[in-house]
Structures are given as C-alpha cells and as structure tokens.
Design an enzyme around this catalytic site. Structure first.
Site, PDB file in Angstrom:
ATOM      1  N   ASP B  12     -48.147  33.956  84.672  1.00  0.00           N
ATOM      2  CA  ASP B  12     -46.761  34.075  85.119  1.00  0.00           C
ATOM      3  C   ASP B  12     -46.576  33.217  86.358  1.00  0.00           C
ATOM      4  OD1 ASP B  12     -46.238  35.820  83.115  1.00  0.00           O
ATOM      5  OD2 ASP B  12     -46.297  37.625  84.346  1.00  0.00           O
ATOM      6  N   ASP B 131     -39.993  39.956  71.943  1.00  0.00           N
ATOM      7  CA  ASP B 131     -40.446  41.180  72.612  1.00  0.00           C
ATOM      8  C   ASP B 131     -39.909  42.360  71.810  1.00  0.00           C
ATOM      9  OD1 ASP B 131     -41.478  39.580  74.627  1.00  0.00           O
ATOM     10  OD2 ASP B 131     -39.693  39.764  75.886  1.00  0.00           O
TER      11      ASP B 131
END
Lengths: 204, 256
Positions: B12, B131
């Site tokens: 990330d 997701d």
C-alpha cells in the site's frame, strides 16, 4: 553502444528502455527507423495488436531488409517477434515474412492470455542462450504464438496447452515470445547475450 | 512443466511511501517503494501489486514519480491500482512503466471503462479488482461486490460481475474477500472457487493470508492462479523462498 528501439506508438516502452540502460547501452526510442548507420542493434518491442503493427512495419520493410542484409542483429519481443512471420490469426494483414510460418492462437483448453512464469526447454544451443539452463523461468504475456515452417529456427520452447516456440533465431534475426525485460535474472541474461552478439558484430 | 502459480506481495502506497508494517528490519528505508520492491524481487516474488491509497486527488501527482522509479529498478512485472478513473490515468501509469493497471470503483460506476482500457492498451494489462463480502439469504450464499475501498455495497453479485468484466475485456481478476482481509485466518476458498469456476481468465486471490498453508489451499482447493498477500511477508515472518518451498514440497509448481 547504441541500440535502436522501434516505437509503434502503442504503448509502454519504459521497461525495455530501463532494462537496456541497466546494461549500459544507450537506447534510442523513435517511430522513425533510421538506416542502420550508427546502431549496433535493433529491437522490435512487444506491445500492441498484430494488424496495425504489421501494417506499420510493412511500410519500412525495405529498410528492415537492409538491416538484415548487413547482418545487423535484430531482436523481436513478443508481438515484435510475431510480426517477423508471414501472417497471424490475430488479424488481417501480412507480417514481414522474414521467418516463414503463421502466428496462431493458443488452444482453448487453457486460459488465454497466457500470463505468468513458464519454463524454457532448450532445443538447440546458441550464443543467445549462454548461461541459460534448461528449465529456466521466464515471464510470458500473450495469446498467440508463431508456428514456424522451419523447425530448426527454434532454440527453445515452452509448454502451455501445447508446445510452442519461446526463442527463434536465424542468422542475426532473433525472436523471443516471452519478455526478457520482465523475466528477472534469466531475462536479463538473454538480453545481455543479445547485446554481446551485437557488440561483437559492431566491432568486426 | 508448465505455467507456475504466482506469489504476489502487495504494497500500500500513501503519498509515495509504503504503509502498513516495516516489512524488513534491515532496510535503510522501509517506506521506500523502490527498496521494498527490489527486496521482494530478490526474494523471488513473481510480481508485485502496488495500491495507491493516497486520499487526496492533489497528492496523486506523486504517483507517476514513484511508479517510474520502481519501473527503472524492477525487472519483474508489477501492477498499479488505486484511483484510476480514466484512460488518461491509465496511460500515464503505463507510460511510467507499470505493466498492468487495476481498476475497481471506476469500473463499477462505468463498466465500459474496462472495454476502453482493453481496446486501447490490450487486455493483458487490465486487471479488474473486485472486493466482495459474503451474504447469506436463507439457504443461499452469495457474494456482494463493494466499491469505494470496500465501504459501499453495490448489490452486485461478485461472480456475475467477474464474468461481465471478462466479457468486457479484463485480462485478470484480483479478488479480495473483505470478510477475510486482515484476519490472517485464510482466504475465502468458496468465494475464490465460485469465481474461478465461472471465468476463463486468471484469478488472483487476496484477503486473509496468515500462513503458507493458506496460500496452498487457495491455489489448490480455491483454484486460484496467483495468491496475493501482504502481512505474511512482513518482518520476515514467512519469507517468499520459505513459502515457495512449502508449496513445491506439496506438489504446487512455483518458480524457485
């Protein structure tokens, strides 16, 4: 040493340029192919779709022939290798025909595109394979592969749904179906070997 | 021999810095994407995924800069995702050296984006990230797609959306279980299996990895083509060579 990278105007040449720079050569990236003059080698990169790239290269076929006639090393990567053949199932239009044979789609029995690391099976030793062991892993991203008329041009193969050529060579004309610039240490070695071949010819 | 299963560390990135954990104790700068990427490459990562989590749009200008630096150093493929909304966003990142771009919320808002990306850049560089969260209605178990970083339910069925994405030109599906993400309790094998069985493009499983056995399960029982993980590789807990040996000893073909 200067190496010319032909830009078909369709995509990402950053990685290839970076890979060449890591080897200490100066890549010149341009859409206009010069006469062989100042360049030790030519690379046809592996981005885009067969038809527009073949069309574009068809227009400079004679100039490419000069490079070949003078045995100036040429490396086609992925699509850049496929357009060296006569035609492709990917689309209409003629390839350059420097290698005899067609480009065909991978079989439906496997997921296409073939994306990922697969093993090279060495068929014939060649200076391009110096230091490359049988079974070495390289990175593929493609849906089509060449089917050469002359099987002796195949230096290495890979298996995915069927056995297909991973590296081809005839004279100073080379092709890789995988991406040397994305294949870690093994890919780096293939690129180094190509540049060594180019350097030796450049000096002679 | 044939195509190997891929092990993909995920990083990330926030304003050009890697977040979540310090990863390796001996790195000079554990927040530097280039140092971390190079380290993972040296350890045998097959690919890398970078998700840019920078909140503000203004600060997204930093994205191209670090992507270029990573591309200059790295000789394995990498995907960049996070906030890609337009062809131009994608083009900027691909021209900065990313091999693939991943789209999520923008593709849900306008599915035609997938087709445009695929037709412009080739399907091999278009990853659609999904997701999903489990939903039980009576006897029926299904998986709902969430947008906006897993915060907003869309009512869409994950399997149907994966199929639609494939039809529109996606080259790969990056499938994350929101339920499992961060738990280190294992991937959602049912979710993975459900999608893998219904699409013909590679599926990268994500969310829940805490042990090499989880990766083994999702690549075999789940049928995934690749496993993405983050925390398992932190602090040298299970270094990549360890994970790959674990898989190879159990008959999973990996690049070692």
């Amino acid at each position: 040493m200067r190496v010319f990278v032909l830009d078909y105007g369709v995509g990402n040449l950053f990685s290839l340029r970076a890979a060449l720079e890591r080897e200490g050569v100066e890549p010149i990236v341009s859409a206009e192919l010069p006469s062989k003059g100042d360049f030790a080698a030519l690379i046809l990169p592996g981005v885009g779709h067969f038809t527009p790239v073949a069309e574009r290269l068809g227009r400079i076929r004679d100039r490419l022939r000069q490079w070949i006639a003078h045995e100036r090393p040429i490396l086609g990567i992925c699509l850049g290798m496929q357009v060296l053949f006569e035609e492709s199932e990917e689309g209409v239009g003629c390839g350059l025909g420097f290698f005899r044979g067609r480009v065909v789609r991978l079989p439906d029995s496997v997921k296409v595109p073939h994306i990922g690391w697969n093993a090279l099976r060495v068929r014939r030793w060649h200076p391009l394979l110096e230091g490359i062991e049988d079974g070495a892993w390289v990175y593929f991203v493609h849906s089509y592969h060449p089917h050469p008329v002359d099987p002796t041009i195949v230096l290495a193969e890979a298996d995915y749904g069927r056995t297909f050529p991973a590296i081809v060579a005839r004279g100073m004309l080379f092709g890789a179906q995988f991406h040397p610039e994305k294949s870690g240490t093994v890919g780096r070695r293939v690129l180094q070997n190509f540049l060594t071949i180019a350097r030796e010819r450049w000096r002679s | 021999m044939g195509l190997t299963k891929r092990i993909i560390p995920c990083l990330d990135v926030d304003r050009g810095r890697v977040r979540k954990g310090t990863h390796f104790l001996d790195l000079r700068d554990a927040g530097d994407p280039v140092e971390l990427a190079s380290r993972y490459r040296d350890e045998g990562a097959d690919e890398l995924v970078f998700l840019d989590i920078t909140a503000s749009v203004e600060q997204r200008q930093t994205m191209r800069a670090w992507v270029e630096q990573v591309a200059r150093a790295l000789d394995i493929p990498f995907t960049v995702g996070g906030g890609i909304r337009t062809l131009e966003d994608a083009r900027a990142l691909l021209c900065s050296g990313a091999d693939k771009i991943s789209v999520n919320t923008a593709a849900l808002a306008r599915p035609a984006l997938i087709r445009e990306l695929s037709e412009t850049f080739g399907r091999q560089c278009v990853v659609v990230a999904i997701d999903a969260r489990r939903r039980a209605e009576g006897e029926r178990l299904w998986f709902e797609v969430y947008s906006h970083g897993g915060r907003r339910p869309t009512g869409r069925d994950a399997v149907a959306w994966a199929q639609e994405a494939e039809a529109l030109g996606a080259g790969e599906i990056l499938l994350t279980s929101i339920d499992q993400d961060g738990t280190e309790a294992g991937y959602d094998l049912e979710l993975t299996r459900a999608v893998v069985e219904r699409v013909r493009i590679p599926v990268i499983a994500s969310g829940g990895c805490g042990h090499p056995a989880h990766i083994f399960d999702v690549l075999t029982i789940g049928g995934a083509d690749a496993a993405l993980a983050a925390s398992i590789f932190h602090y040298d807990k299970y270094p990549i060579p360890h994970v790959k040996r674990f898989l190879r000893e159990r008959g999973v073909e990996v690049r070692l």
